[in-house]
Design a protein around this motif. Structure first.
Motif, PDB file in Angstrom:
ATOM      1  N   ASN A   5      28.565  15.222  84.775  1.00  0.00           N
ATOM      2  CA  ASN A   5      27.620  14.096  84.828  1.00  0.00           C
ATOM      3  C   ASN A   5      28.250  12.878  85.503  1.00  0.00           C
ATOM      4  N   VAL A   6      29.523  12.624  85.198  1.00  0.00           N
ATOM      5  CA  VAL A   6      30.223  11.499  85.839  1.00  0.00           C
ATOM      6  C   VAL A   6      30.290  11.724  87.348  1.00  0.00           C
ATOM      7  N   GLU A  17      35.248  26.789  83.534  1.00  0.00           N
ATOM      8  CA  GLU A  17      34.060  27.672  83.512  1.00  0.00           C
ATOM      9  C   GLU A  17      32.806  26.839  83.228  1.00  0.00           C
ATOM     10  N   GLY A  18      32.944  25.904  82.307  1.00  0.00           N
ATOM     11  CA  GLY A  18      31.821  25.006  81.973  1.00  0.00           C
ATOM     12  C   GLY A  18      31.414  24.165  83.174  1.00  0.00           C
ATOM     13  N   VAL A  19      32.394  23.666  83.912  1.00  0.00           N
ATOM     14  CA  VAL A  19      32.137  22.854  85.113  1.00  0.00           C
ATOM     15  C   VAL A  19      31.440  23.718  86.172  1.00  0.00           C
ATOM     16  N   GLU A  77      33.135  22.774  76.445  1.00  0.00           N
ATOM     17  CA  GLU A  77      31.906  22.819  77.247  1.00  0.00           C
ATOM     18  C   GLU A  77      31.274  21.418  77.320  1.00  0.00           C
ATOM     19  N   LYS A  78      31.334  20.709  76.189  1.00  0.00           N
ATOM     20  CA  LYS A  78      30.778  19.347  76.143  1.00  0.00           C
ATOM     21  C   LYS A  78      31.538  18.424  77.109  1.00  0.00           C
ATOM     22  N   LEU A  79      32.865  18.533  77.108  1.00  0.00           N
ATOM     23  CA  LEU A  79      33.661  17.689  78.010  1.00  0.00           C
ATOM     24  C   LEU A  79      33.401  18.072  79.467  1.00  0.00           C
ATOM     25  N   ALA A  80      33.226  19.375  79.710  1.00  0.00           N
ATOM     26  CA  ALA A  80      32.918  19.846  81.073  1.00  0.00           C
ATOM     27  C   ALA A  80      31.610  19.207  81.551  1.00  0.00           C
ATOM     28  N   LEU A 123      47.795   4.312  85.520  1.00  0.00           N
ATOM     29  CA  LEU A 123      48.673   3.843  86.601  1.00  0.00           C
ATOM     30  C   LEU A 123      48.125   4.244  87.970  1.00  0.00           C
ATOM     31  N   CYS A 124      47.450   5.392  88.009  1.00  0.00           N
ATOM     32  CA  CYS A 124      46.887   5.872  89.284  1.00  0.00           C
ATOM     33  C   CYS A 124      45.460   5.355  89.505  1.00  0.00           C
ATOM     34  N   ASP A 125      44.973   4.528  88.582  1.00  0.00           N
ATOM     35  CA  ASP A 125      43.583   4.036  88.667  1.00  0.00           C
ATOM     36  C   ASP A 125      42.570   5.167  88.713  1.00  0.00           C
ATOM     37  N   MET A 126      42.852   6.200  87.924  1.00  0.00           N
ATOM     38  CA  MET A 126      41.922   7.328  87.814  1.00  0.00           C
ATOM     39  C   MET A 126      41.127   7.138  86.514  1.00  0.00           C
ATOM     40  N   PRO A 127      39.805   6.985  86.603  1.00  0.00           N
ATOM     41  CA  PRO A 127      39.031   6.735  85.385  1.00  0.00           C
ATOM     42  C   PRO A 127      39.113   7.890  84.379  1.00  0.00           C
ATOM     43  N   TRP A 128      39.411   7.545  83.142  1.00  0.00           N
ATOM     44  CA  TRP A 128      39.555   8.544  82.071  1.00  0.00           C
ATOM     45  C   TRP A 128      38.171   8.909  81.534  1.00  0.00           C
ATOM     46  N   VAL A 129      37.828  10.187  81.591  1.00  0.00           N
ATOM     47  CA  VAL A 129      36.489  10.625  81.161  1.00  0.00           C
ATOM     48  C   VAL A 129      36.490  11.108  79.707  1.00  0.00           C
ATOM     49  N   GLY A 130      37.607  11.670  79.267  1.00  0.00           N
ATOM     50  CA  GLY A 130      37.666  12.128  77.871  1.00  0.00           C
ATOM     51  C   GLY A 130      38.751  13.163  77.677  1.00  0.00           C
TER      52      GLY A 130
END
Ligand SMILES: Cc1cc2nc3c(=O)[nH]c(=O)nc-3n(C[C@H](O)[C@H](O)[C@H](O)COP(=O)(O)O)c2cc1C
Length: 182
Positions: free
Chosen positions: A177-178, A24-26, A169-172, A139-146
Motif C-alpha cells: 500500500n505504501v 510471497e505476500g508482496v 502477510e499484514k506487513l506485506a 541514517l539512510c533516510d529510508m522511511p520505516w514501514v513496520g
C-alpha cells in the motif's frame, strides 16, 4: 515495482522463512520480489578506506573491494523497497547483516526515500535488533514501514506459527500500500 529482501542469517532458518513469507505476500499484489541470502555470497568487511566518499570522480560512489557486493549494488539501487531480516545475536542484529550494511557506504545517499520493513527473530528476546535496523534506515533516510518479530530457536520453529504468518502477510500488504500510494 520491486521489493528486495536481505537475509542476514548464516543458516537456512527462521528469518529466511519469515522473509520468504513476507515476499510471497508482496508478490500476491503483482509486485516483483527477490530474496538475497547473504550466507550464499562472499562479502568482505568494509576496509574503511572511505574512497567511496572522498575519492575522485572515478572512485566516489563505488567500492574498491571486488566481491559479490558488486553484483548486488545495482539490485539494491533498483529495488523500490527493502525488507531487512536478522536473527538476534547478543540482543543485536547479526554480524552478517551489519557487514552488509557497512558495505552499503558507497550507495547509502542514493537509498533515500525507499521504504523499508524489518524482521527479527530470537530465542528469548529481540533486544535492540529492531532498533538497530531502524537506526540504519533512519541514517539512510529510508522511511520505516513496520516490523515483525518472532521467538524461535531451532531452524524450522517459526514456520509452524500460523499467527506469525498472518502478521507477515499484514506487513506485506502495508508495504504494498505504501508503494502504490507513491
Ligand atoms: C551467536 C548467537 C547469539 C544469539 N543471541 C541471542 C540473544 O541474545 N537472544 C536470544 O533470544 N536469542 C539469541 N540467539 C538465538 C537465535 O536468535 C535464534 O536461534 C534464532 O531463531 C536464529 O534465527 P535463524 O534461524 O533465522 O538463524 C543467538 C544465537 C546465536 C547463534
Amino acid at each position: 515495482m520491486k521489493v528486495i529482501g536481505i537475509c542476514g542469517s548464516p543458516r537456512k532458518g527462521n528469518i529466511e522463512w519469515m522473509l520468504t513469507k513476507l515476499l510471497e505476500g508482496v508478490a500476491k499484489s503483482g509486485v516483483e520480489t527477490e530474496l538475497i541470502l547473504l550466507r550464499e555470497l562472499s562479502i568482505k568487511g568494509c576496509d574503511g578506506c572511505l574512497s567511496c566518499e572522498m575519492g575522485g570522480a572515478e572512485r566516489k560512489g563505488r567500492c574498491r573491494i571486488q566481491d559479490d557486493m558488486q553484483i548486488i549494488y545495482p539490485k539494491l539501487l533498483e529495488a523500490d523497497a527493502w525488507a531487512l531480516g536478522t536473527p538476534v545475536y547478543f540482543e543485536l542484529l547479526s554480524g552478517m547483516l551489519k557487514n552488509f550494511m557497512d558495505r552499503t557506504c558507497p550507495i547509502w545517499p542514493k537509498l533515500e526515500g525507499k521504504p523499508v520493513v524489518g524482521l527479527a527473530v530470537a530465542e528469548e528476546g529481540i533486544g535492540k535488533a529492531i532498533e538497530n535496523l531502524m537506526t540504519y534506515a533512519s541514517l539512510c533516510d529510508m522511511p520505516w514501514v513496520g516490523q515483525v518479530t518472532a521467538l524461535a530457536k531451532t531452524p524450522k520453529q517459526a514456520s509452524k506459527d500460523k499467527e506469525l504468518e498472518k502478521r507477515l502477510e499484514k506487513l506485506a500488504n502495508k508495504l504494498v500500500n505504501v508503494l502504490k500510494a507513491r
